[in-house]
Write an enzyme that holds these catalytic residues in place. Structure first.
Site, PDB file in Angstrom:
ATOM      1  N   ASP A  34      35.826  35.654  44.575  1.00  0.00           N
ATOM      2  CA  ASP A  34      35.435  34.324  45.052  1.00  0.00           C
ATOM      3  C   ASP A  34      34.947  33.444  43.905  1.00  0.00           C
ATOM      4  O   ASP A  34      33.768  33.477  43.541  1.00  0.00           O
ATOM      5  CB  ASP A  34      34.332  34.458  46.103  1.00  0.00           C
ATOM      6  CG  ASP A  34      34.885  34.849  47.466  1.00  0.00           C
ATOM      7  OD1 ASP A  34      35.863  34.210  47.907  1.00  0.00           O
ATOM      8  OD2 ASP A  34      34.339  35.782  48.079  1.00  0.00           O
ATOM      9  N   ASP A 179      39.051  34.631  56.204  1.00  0.00           N
ATOM     10  CA  ASP A 179      37.964  34.860  55.245  1.00  0.00           C
ATOM     11  C   ASP A 179      36.649  34.273  55.723  1.00  0.00           C
ATOM     12  O   ASP A 179      36.522  33.050  55.873  1.00  0.00           O
ATOM     13  CB  ASP A 179      38.368  34.235  53.900  1.00  0.00           C
ATOM     14  CG  ASP A 179      37.334  34.452  52.799  1.00  0.00           C
ATOM     15  OD1 ASP A 179      36.325  35.149  53.026  1.00  0.00           O
ATOM     16  OD2 ASP A 179      37.550  33.908  51.695  1.00  0.00           O
TER      17      ASP A 179
HETATM   18  C1  DX5 Z   1      32.997  32.293  51.238  1.00  0.00           C
HETATM   19  C2  DX5 Z   1      33.901  33.300  50.564  1.00  0.00           C
HETATM   20  C3  DX5 Z   1      34.095  34.588  51.351  1.00  0.00           C
HETATM   21  C4  DX5 Z   1      32.850  35.315  51.677  1.00  0.00           C
HETATM   22  C5  DX5 Z   1      33.098  36.597  52.439  1.00  0.00           C
HETATM   23  O1  DX5 Z   1      32.992  31.118  50.513  1.00  0.00           O
HETATM   24  O2  DX5 Z   1      35.162  32.748  50.363  1.00  0.00           O
HETATM   25  O3  DX5 Z   1      35.036  35.399  50.682  1.00  0.00           O
HETATM   26  O4  DX5 Z   1      32.074  35.592  50.553  1.00  0.00           O
HETATM   27  O5  DX5 Z   1      31.883  37.233  52.653  1.00  0.00           O
HETATM   28  P1  DX5 Z   1      31.293  37.550  54.097  1.00  0.00           P
HETATM   29  O6  DX5 Z   1      32.165  38.640  54.681  1.00  0.00           O
HETATM   30  O7  DX5 Z   1      29.926  37.996  53.791  1.00  0.00           O
HETATM   31  O8  DX5 Z   1      31.344  36.298  54.907  1.00  0.00           O
HETATM   32 ZN    ZN Z   2      36.867  34.098  49.695  1.00  0.00          ZN
END
Ligand code: DX5
Ligand code: ZN
Length: 220
Positions: A34, A179
């Site tokens: 990310d 996501d």
């Molecule tokens: C949010 C990110 C995600 C997120 C996923 O901006 O793109 O990939 O970190 O993490 P969880 O599963 O904790 O929502």
């Molecule tokens: Zn992400």
């Protein structure tokens, strides 16, 4: 079978290498990177994610799934190309216009990397239909991009089912990735509406047994 892309956004630096190793043993299908620039979203994870991705590249053959939440897209695409990720996904909302979307997707493809396009929860899925024939992956954000550990926004589920129907009717083979906020409680609905790859962060990283959690998420 649904695939799991584990978001390493909230992996602690002290034991990062062990966590990456444990995730491989636990059979994550991808490492989800990310990348946030402090402009497109508030947080800046740029240096940390680049150092994590480079370390993973040295210790694992598992594919990298790079999610660019950045404004200067081209600069970051160039930064990640040498790591040969499996996917590089850019944000539709970060592009100046549709022409720029097309050009960057083409550029990613020309470098033999599968290209992905993502939309935020507030963007209509119909807006991106024209790009689908040239896309390997379409990433539907199920939370607002910017941080991990949020709650899935229920209205985004409907977008995935709409998109799935459109892909089927138009004979297109783009993968659908979801996501944000995905966990054991809501995973089944995402499978039912036809997501192919699920990005999961907190639910895996905060669990005591990564393998068990990944198995549980994949189970039908
Ligand atoms: C949010 C990110 C995600 C997120 C996923 O901006 O793109 O990939 O970190 O993490 P969880 O599963 O904790 O929502
Ligand atoms: Zn992400």
């Amino acid at each position: 079978m649904i695939e799991i892309s584990t978001s390493i956004l909230n992996v602690a630096e002290q034991n990062a290498m062990k966590t990456f190793y444990d995730l491989e043993v636990a059979k994550t299908d991808y490492y989800h990177i990310d990348v946030m620039d402090g402009k497109f979203v508030e947080k800046n994870t740029s240096d940390l994610m680049y150092s994590y991705a480079s370390s993973i590249k040295q210790m694992s053959n598992l594919p990298l799934d790079v999610h660019l939440m950045v404004s200067d897209i081209k600069e970051y695409v160039d930064k990640y190309i040498p790591l040969s990720p499996h996917f590089i996904t850019i944000h539709y909302e970060a592009c100046k216009n549709k022409q720029e979307v097309k050009e960057i997707l083409e550029y990613i493809k020309k470098n033999n990397i599968m290209c992905g396009l993502s939309i935020k929860p507030g963007t209509k899925v119909e807006e991106i239909y024209e790009f689908l024939p040239n896309l390997s992956l379409f990433l539907v954000m199920t939370v607002e991009p910017g941080k991990g550990g949020q709650k899935l926004i229920p209205q985004t589920i409907e977008k995935i089912s709409k998109l799935k129907k459109y892909l089927y009717e138009n004979n297109l083979e783009t993968y659908i990735e979801a996501d944000g906020g995905i966990n054991i409680e809501n995973v089944n609905i995402l499978k039912e509406v036809g997501a192919d790859i699920l990005v999961v962060g907190s639910c895996i990283i905060n669990s005591a047994d990564y393998k068990k959690t990944i198995q549980e998420l994949k189970k039908y």
